[in-house]
Motif scaffolding. Structure first.
Motif, short mmCIF file in Angstrom:
data_model
loop_
_atom_site.label_atom_id
_atom_site.label_comp_id
_atom_site.label_asym_id
_atom_site.label_seq_id
_atom_site.Cartn_x
_atom_site.Cartn_y
_atom_site.Cartn_z
N ASP A 33 0.83 -1.21 0.00
CA ASP A 33 0.00 0.00 0.00
C ASP A 33 0.86 1.26 0.00
N ILE A 34 1.93 1.27 0.82
CA ILE A 34 2.81 2.45 0.89
C ILE A 34 3.43 2.70 -0.48
N LEU A 35 3.93 1.62 -1.07
CA LEU A 35 4.60 1.72 -2.36
C LEU A 35 3.65 2.31 -3.41
N ARG A 36 2.45 1.77 -3.46
CA ARG A 36 1.46 2.27 -4.44
C ARG A 36 1.14 3.74 -4.19
N ALA A 37 0.99 4.12 -2.91
CA ALA A 37 0.63 5.50 -2.58
C ALA A 37 1.76 6.46 -2.99
N GLN A 38 3.00 6.08 -2.70
CA GLN A 38 4.13 6.97 -3.01
C GLN A 38 4.31 7.11 -4.52
N VAL A 39 4.09 6.01 -5.24
CA VAL A 39 4.22 6.08 -6.70
C VAL A 39 3.13 6.99 -7.26
N LYS A 40 1.92 6.83 -6.73
CA LYS A 40 0.78 7.60 -7.21
C LYS A 40 0.98 9.10 -6.93
N GLN A 41 1.51 9.40 -5.72
CA GLN A 41 1.71 10.81 -5.35
C GLN A 41 2.98 11.39 -5.97
N GLU A 42 3.71 10.55 -6.69
CA GLU A 42 4.94 10.97 -7.38
C GLU A 42 5.93 11.66 -6.43
N THR A 43 6.10 11.12 -5.23
CA THR A 43 7.12 11.64 -4.31
C THR A 43 8.50 11.23 -4.85
N GLU A 44 9.56 11.81 -4.28
CA GLU A 44 10.91 11.45 -4.72
C GLU A 44 11.14 9.94 -4.56
N LEU A 45 10.76 9.42 -3.36
CA LEU A 45 10.93 7.98 -3.12
C LEU A 45 10.07 7.17 -4.09
N GLY A 46 8.88 7.67 -4.34
CA GLY A 46 7.97 6.99 -5.27
C GLY A 46 8.54 6.91 -6.67
N THR A 48 11.74 7.06 -7.47
CA THR A 48 12.89 6.14 -7.43
C THR A 48 12.39 4.69 -7.50
N ALA A 49 11.38 4.40 -6.67
CA ALA A 49 10.84 3.03 -6.64
C ALA A 49 10.28 2.64 -8.00
N LYS A 50 9.58 3.56 -8.62
CA LYS A 50 8.96 3.27 -9.92
C LYS A 50 10.02 2.93 -10.98
N GLY A 51 11.16 3.65 -10.88
CA GLY A 51 12.26 3.37 -11.80
C GLY A 51 12.69 1.91 -11.75
N TYR A 52 12.80 1.40 -10.52
CA TYR A 52 13.20 -0.01 -10.35
C TYR A 52 12.11 -0.94 -10.84
N MET A 53 10.86 -0.62 -10.48
CA MET A 53 9.76 -1.51 -10.86
C MET A 53 9.58 -1.56 -12.37
N ASP A 54 9.71 -0.38 -13.03
CA ASP A 54 9.57 -0.34 -14.48
C ASP A 54 10.65 -1.16 -15.16
N ALA A 55 11.82 -1.24 -14.50
CA ALA A 55 12.93 -2.02 -15.08
C ALA A 55 12.82 -3.50 -14.69
N GLY A 56 11.72 -3.84 -13.99
CA GLY A 56 11.50 -5.23 -13.58
C GLY A 56 12.41 -5.67 -12.45
N LYS A 57 12.91 -4.68 -11.69
CA LYS A 57 13.81 -5.01 -10.57
C LYS A 57 13.09 -4.85 -9.24
N LEU A 58 13.65 -5.49 -8.22
CA LEU A 58 13.13 -5.32 -6.87
C LEU A 58 13.51 -3.94 -6.35
N VAL A 59 12.60 -3.31 -5.62
CA VAL A 59 12.90 -2.01 -5.03
C VAL A 59 13.90 -2.27 -3.88
N PRO A 60 15.07 -1.57 -3.89
CA PRO A 60 16.09 -1.86 -2.88
C PRO A 60 15.63 -1.51 -1.45
N ASP A 61 16.25 -2.17 -0.48
CA ASP A 61 15.87 -2.01 0.92
C ASP A 61 15.90 -0.56 1.39
N ASP A 62 16.95 0.20 0.97
CA ASP A 62 17.05 1.56 1.51
C ASP A 62 15.88 2.44 1.06
N VAL A 63 15.36 2.15 -0.15
CA VAL A 63 14.19 2.91 -0.63
C VAL A 63 12.95 2.54 0.19
#
Ligand SMILES: [Zn+2]
Length: 217
Positions: A33-46, A48-63
């Motif tokens: 839920d957090i991940l979806r919310a941050q991506v939707k709100q286009e926050t900096e973390l969101g 970054t996370a979307k970049g990994y997801m779009d590349a088919g990669k796991l979102v790293p722990d620090d994110v």
């Protein structure tokens, strides 16, 4: 009270979380839920996370940890929280402990939902979904009035591929492999509490009440 719910699919974590959350005024935090919310709100973390997801990669722990840090700072977490779906690995658990420490907090307990594979398979493989309206039934626990017919719309019921026994047994195997080190870690930390998810739901109520009584924060 700060809790982690750990348990296999079909163990009823979601249902129990709703109850505990209401009774104790806790926030229910699912990382999905957090991940979806941050991506939707286009926050900096969101972003970054979307970049990994779009590349088919796991979102790293620090994110992920960054997102959790923000989420735990929100108002509804004042009385505590239930973390559901995080941590999944020992390094994530260590990072979470450090994060909480930096906030002057600590975990109250990690509740591990135990249930026999056969019971989980029975629960999950009995699921039937209406092809028409998406209503969900269970042949053992919530059967439709007429076999294979939706009560709501009269549509035909089907078993989704995800609900097939072989698929479920495989998911349970993967779950066990992934979480075994995490369970060991929390056992060593003295935080693990086991809950028989195949028994009466009241036993979790009693366990949480006991934890709430002991909680000093
Ligand atoms: Zn229907």
């Amino acid at each position: 009270m700060r809790l982690i719910f750990l348990g296999p699919p079909g163990a009823g974590k979601g249902t129990q979380a709703v109850f505990v959350k209401k009774t104790y005024g806790l926030a229910h935090i699912s990382t999905g839920d957090i991940l979806r919310a941050q991506v939707k709100q286009e926050t900096e973390l969101g972003k970054t996370a979307k970049g990994y997801m779009d590349a088919g990669k796991l979102v790293p722990d620090d994110v992920i940890i960054g997102m959790i840090r923000e989420r735990l700072g929100e108002e509804d977490c004042a009385k505590g929280f239930i973390l559901d779906g995080f941590p999944r690995t020992v390094p994530q658990a260590v990072a979470l402990a450090e994060l909480l420490k930096s906030m002057g907090r600590h975990l109250t307990a990690v509740i591990c939902f135990d249930a026999a594979d056969d019971l989980l398979v029975e629960r999950l493989s009995g699921r039937r979904t209406c092809r028409n309206c998406g209503a969900i039934y269970n042949v053992s626990f919530h059967p439709p009035e007429k076999e294979n017919v939706c009560d709501a719309c009269g549509g035909p019921l089907m078993q989704r591929d995800d609900d097939r026994e072989d698929v479920i047994r495989n998911r349970l195997r993967v779950y066990k492999e992934q979480t075994a080190p995490l369970i060991e870690y929390y056992e060593r930390e003295g935080l693990l509490r086991r809950f028989d998810a195949g028994g009466a739901p009241d036993s979790l109520v009693a366990l949480v009440a006991e934890l709430a009584g002991k909680d000093d924060a």
